[in-house]
Write a protein that holds these residues in place. Structure first.
Motif, PDB file in Angstrom:
ATOM      1  N   ALA A 148     -11.197 -25.871  32.837  1.00 59.21           N
ATOM      2  CA  ALA A 148     -11.404 -27.017  33.729  1.00 59.21           C
ATOM      3  C   ALA A 148     -11.899 -26.555  35.102  1.00 59.21           C
ATOM      4  N   ILE A 149     -11.315 -25.478  35.604  1.00 60.97           N
ATOM      5  CA  ILE A 149     -11.701 -24.970  36.927  1.00 60.97           C
ATOM      6  C   ILE A 149     -13.148 -24.480  36.896  1.00 60.97           C
ATOM      7  N   GLU A 150     -13.493 -23.753  35.838  1.00 61.63           N
ATOM      8  CA  GLU A 150     -14.880 -23.251  35.744  1.00 61.63           C
ATOM      9  C   GLU A 150     -15.863 -24.411  35.684  1.00 61.63           C
ATOM     10  N   MET A 151     -15.511 -25.445  34.916  1.00 63.49           N
ATOM     11  CA  MET A 151     -16.412 -26.605  34.801  1.00 63.49           C
ATOM     12  C   MET A 151     -16.540 -27.317  36.148  1.00 63.49           C
ATOM     13  N   ALA A 152     -15.424 -27.403  36.875  1.00 66.58           N
ATOM     14  CA  ALA A 152     -15.454 -28.099  38.172  1.00 66.58           C
ATOM     15  C   ALA A 152     -16.309 -27.322  39.179  1.00 66.58           C
ATOM     16  N   PHE A 153     -16.133 -25.989  39.244  1.00 65.76           N
ATOM     17  CA  PHE A 153     -16.931 -25.212  40.209  1.00 65.76           C
ATOM     18  C   PHE A 153     -18.414 -25.236  39.837  1.00 65.76           C
ATOM     19  N   LYS A 154     -18.687 -25.272  38.541  1.00 68.07           N
ATOM     20  CA  LYS A 154     -20.093 -25.339  38.114  1.00 68.07           C
ATOM     21  C   LYS A 154     -20.693 -26.684  38.559  1.00 68.07           C
ATOM     22  N   ALA A 155     -19.935 -27.749  38.372  1.00 68.81           N
ATOM     23  CA  ALA A 155     -20.429 -29.073  38.788  1.00 68.81           C
ATOM     24  C   ALA A 155     -20.665 -29.100  40.297  1.00 68.81           C
ATOM     25  N   LEU A 156     -19.747 -28.451  41.039  1.00 71.19           N
ATOM     26  CA  LEU A 156     -19.899 -28.439  42.497  1.00 71.19           C
ATOM     27  C   LEU A 156     -21.132 -27.628  42.916  1.00 71.19           C
ATOM     28  N   ALA A 157     -21.503 -26.651  42.086  1.00 64.98           N
ATOM     29  CA  ALA A 157     -22.664 -25.823  42.425  1.00 64.98           C
ATOM     30  C   ALA A 157     -23.965 -26.558  42.130  1.00 64.98           C
ATOM     31  N   ASP A 158     -24.002 -27.284  40.990  1.00 63.40           N
ATOM     32  CA  ASP A 158     -25.311 -27.867  40.651  1.00 63.40           C
ATOM     33  C   ASP A 158     -25.242 -29.279  40.071  1.00 63.40           C
ATOM     34  N   GLY A 159     -24.136 -29.995  40.270  1.00 64.90           N
ATOM     35  CA  GLY A 159     -24.002 -31.337  39.686  1.00 64.90           C
ATOM     36  C   GLY A 159     -24.566 -32.442  40.575  1.00 64.90           C
ATOM     37  N   ARG A 160     -24.644 -33.646  39.976  1.00 62.92           N
ATOM     38  CA  ARG A 160     -25.153 -34.817  40.726  1.00 62.92           C
ATOM     39  C   ARG A 160     -24.099 -35.261  41.746  1.00 62.92           C
ATOM     40  N   ARG A 161     -24.461 -35.375  42.989  1.00 58.30           N
ATOM     41  CA  ARG A 161     -23.527 -35.722  44.060  1.00 58.30           C
ATOM     42  C   ARG A 161     -23.545 -37.206  44.353  1.00 58.30           C
ATOM     43  N   PRO A 162     -22.486 -37.760  44.926  1.00 56.82           N
ATOM     44  CA  PRO A 162     -21.208 -37.123  45.254  1.00 56.82           C
ATOM     45  C   PRO A 162     -20.395 -36.795  43.984  1.00 56.82           C
ATOM     46  N   ILE A 163     -19.451 -35.847  44.153  1.00 55.87           N
ATOM     47  CA  ILE A 163     -18.659 -35.397  43.007  1.00 55.87           C
ATOM     48  C   ILE A 163     -17.169 -35.724  43.233  1.00 55.87           C
ATOM     49  N   THR A 210     -11.305 -32.263  29.812  1.00 53.88           N
ATOM     50  CA  THR A 210     -10.092 -32.478  29.004  1.00 53.88           C
ATOM     51  C   THR A 210      -9.880 -31.260  28.101  1.00 53.88           C
ATOM     52  N   CYS A 211      -8.672 -30.724  28.106  1.00 54.55           N
ATOM     53  CA  CYS A 211      -8.392 -29.540  27.280  1.00 54.55           C
ATOM     54  C   CYS A 211      -8.582 -29.889  25.794  1.00 54.55           C
ATOM     55  N   PRO A 212      -9.227 -29.029  25.024  1.00 54.56           N
ATOM     56  CA  PRO A 212      -9.428 -29.322  23.597  1.00 54.56           C
ATOM     57  C   PRO A 212      -8.118 -29.596  22.841  1.00 54.56           C
ATOM     58  N   PHE A 213      -7.006 -29.021  23.317  1.00 54.82           N
ATOM     59  CA  PHE A 213      -5.725 -29.299  22.648  1.00 54.82           C
ATOM     60  C   PHE A 213      -5.289 -30.753  22.871  1.00 54.82           C
ATOM     61  N   VAL A 214      -5.579 -31.284  24.057  1.00 56.74           N
ATOM     62  CA  VAL A 214      -5.249 -32.686  24.351  1.00 56.74           C
ATOM     63  C   VAL A 214      -6.197 -33.601  23.559  1.00 56.74           C
ATOM     64  N   GLU A 215      -7.469 -33.194  23.487  1.00 56.38           N
ATOM     65  CA  GLU A 215      -8.454 -33.976  22.714  1.00 56.38           C
ATOM     66  C   GLU A 215      -8.046 -34.091  21.251  1.00 56.38           C
ATOM     67  N   LYS A 216      -7.457 -33.042  20.742  1.00 50.45           N
ATOM     68  CA  LYS A 216      -7.012 -33.042  19.345  1.00 50.45           C
ATOM     69  C   LYS A 216      -5.993 -34.182  19.146  1.00 50.45           C
ATOM     70  N   ALA A 217      -5.067 -34.309  20.091  1.00 45.17           N
ATOM     71  CA  ALA A 217      -4.068 -35.384  19.992  1.00 45.17           C
ATOM     72  C   ALA A 217      -4.765 -36.747  20.048  1.00 45.17           C
ATOM     73  N   HIS A 218      -5.798 -36.878  20.908  1.00 44.93           N
ATOM     74  CA  HIS A 218      -6.554 -38.138  20.976  1.00 44.93           C
ATOM     75  C   HIS A 218      -7.166 -38.458  19.607  1.00 44.93           C
TER      76      HIS A 218
END
Ligand code: SF4
Length: 277
Positions: free
Chosen positions: A18-33, A94-102
């Motif tokens: 989740a942290i890696e995805m968030a920092f990646k979005a902050l580096a090159d994602g559509r703003r505002p984030i 969303t963590c894949p383990f939580v998605e599994k429960a979904h």
């Protein structure tokens, strides 16, 4: 000073992702984030993200445009739909383990099973799982609470990922006893349990124990409590600066552990400081 660091100290798989995805979005994602609630319970990491432009909101309705990051313990089905309706760019951490429960509860609901979610009703992860049950789900956290619900002959059971196995097992066994057909999905993730067991072992052979993590992090506070039971000389700190204000006295061996939302760059300075004592 001998310093022993728990092998499993710090980020679990889902939080790291989740942290890696968030920092990646902050580096090159559509703003505002935006993130729906803090991505993790660690003030130093959230501050870093805010410095890079992250805005933390508590409701999807506060987001007019741009990108929304879903946290590792998931969001409600309604929030997900609203994000799509608003044409937001979704970074789904969303963590894949939580998605599994979904996925399990969606399938159970489609097949008309009554659904029991073993977990803490007030926890956002449980509320996100319940939102995929199409109104057929109930959350319970004890055998006492199970007695209060009327069970249909066909019941499906899933668990909050951080639930204790013993509680899940006892509730599942009782449901099997009371129903004609029970489908049990063990969706417990053992990251928390593994961390706790290792930290307790380490605390029992150390003369002092340091637990690093957000003061607002429930899993870090729990680690501290468990370690303090076997080693009363246990301290919960967020940073090395906080540790410098504590007098450890004449100890020769200190154990270090950290909650699942504590980054490596907060653990390292603590270890370095202790080694220098
Ligand atoms: S504790 Fe387990 S389920 Fe929760 S985020 Fe970490 S890996 Fe995923």
């Amino acid at each position: 000073m001998e310093v022993i660091v728990a092998k499993k100290a710090g980020f679990c798989f889902g939080v790291r992702r989740a942290i890696e995805m968030a920092f990646k979005a902050l580096a090159d994602g559509r703003r505002p984030i935006f993130s729906l609630g803090p991505i993790i319970h660690n003030p130093q990491v959230i501050q870093k993200m805010q410095e890079q432009g992250l805005k933390v909101v508590s409701s999807i309705h506060e987001i007019p445009e741009g990108t929304v990051i879903f946290r590792s313990h998931g969001v409600n089905a309604q929030e997900r739909e609203e994000a799509v309706r608003r044409n937001l760019t979704v970074v789904d951490a969303t963590c894949p383990f939580v998605e599994k429960a979904h996925e399990y509860v969606k399938r159970l609901a489609e097949n008309a099973y009554q659904i029991v979610v073993v977990g803490d009703t007030n926890h956002p992860e449980v509320s996100s799982i319940l939102s995929y049950t199409n109104g057929k789900g109930t959350a319970i956290s004890s055998l006492e609470e199970l007695k209060a619900i009327e069970l249909s002959p066909r019941v499906g059971v899933v668990s909050q990922t951080t639930q204790s196995f013993e509680t899940f097992q006892s509730i599942a066994a009782e449901i099997i006893r009371k129903t004609r057909e029970a489908l049990i999905f063990n969706t417990i993730c053992d990251a928390t349990k593994v961390r706790q067991e290792e930290s307790i072992r380490l605390a029992s052979k150390s003369e002092a124990m340091i637990v690093i993590g957000g003061h607002n992090s429930a899993n870090t506070r729990r680690l501290k409590e468990l370690c303090a039971k076997v080693q009363p000389f246990t301290f919960h700190i967020e940073t090395a600066e906080e540790l410098k204000k504590i007098s450890l006295g004449p100890v020769h061996r200190v154990g270090v552990t950290a909650g699942a939302s504590t980054p490596e760059w907060l653990i390292e300075p603590v270890v370095e400081y202790l080694k220098g004592l």
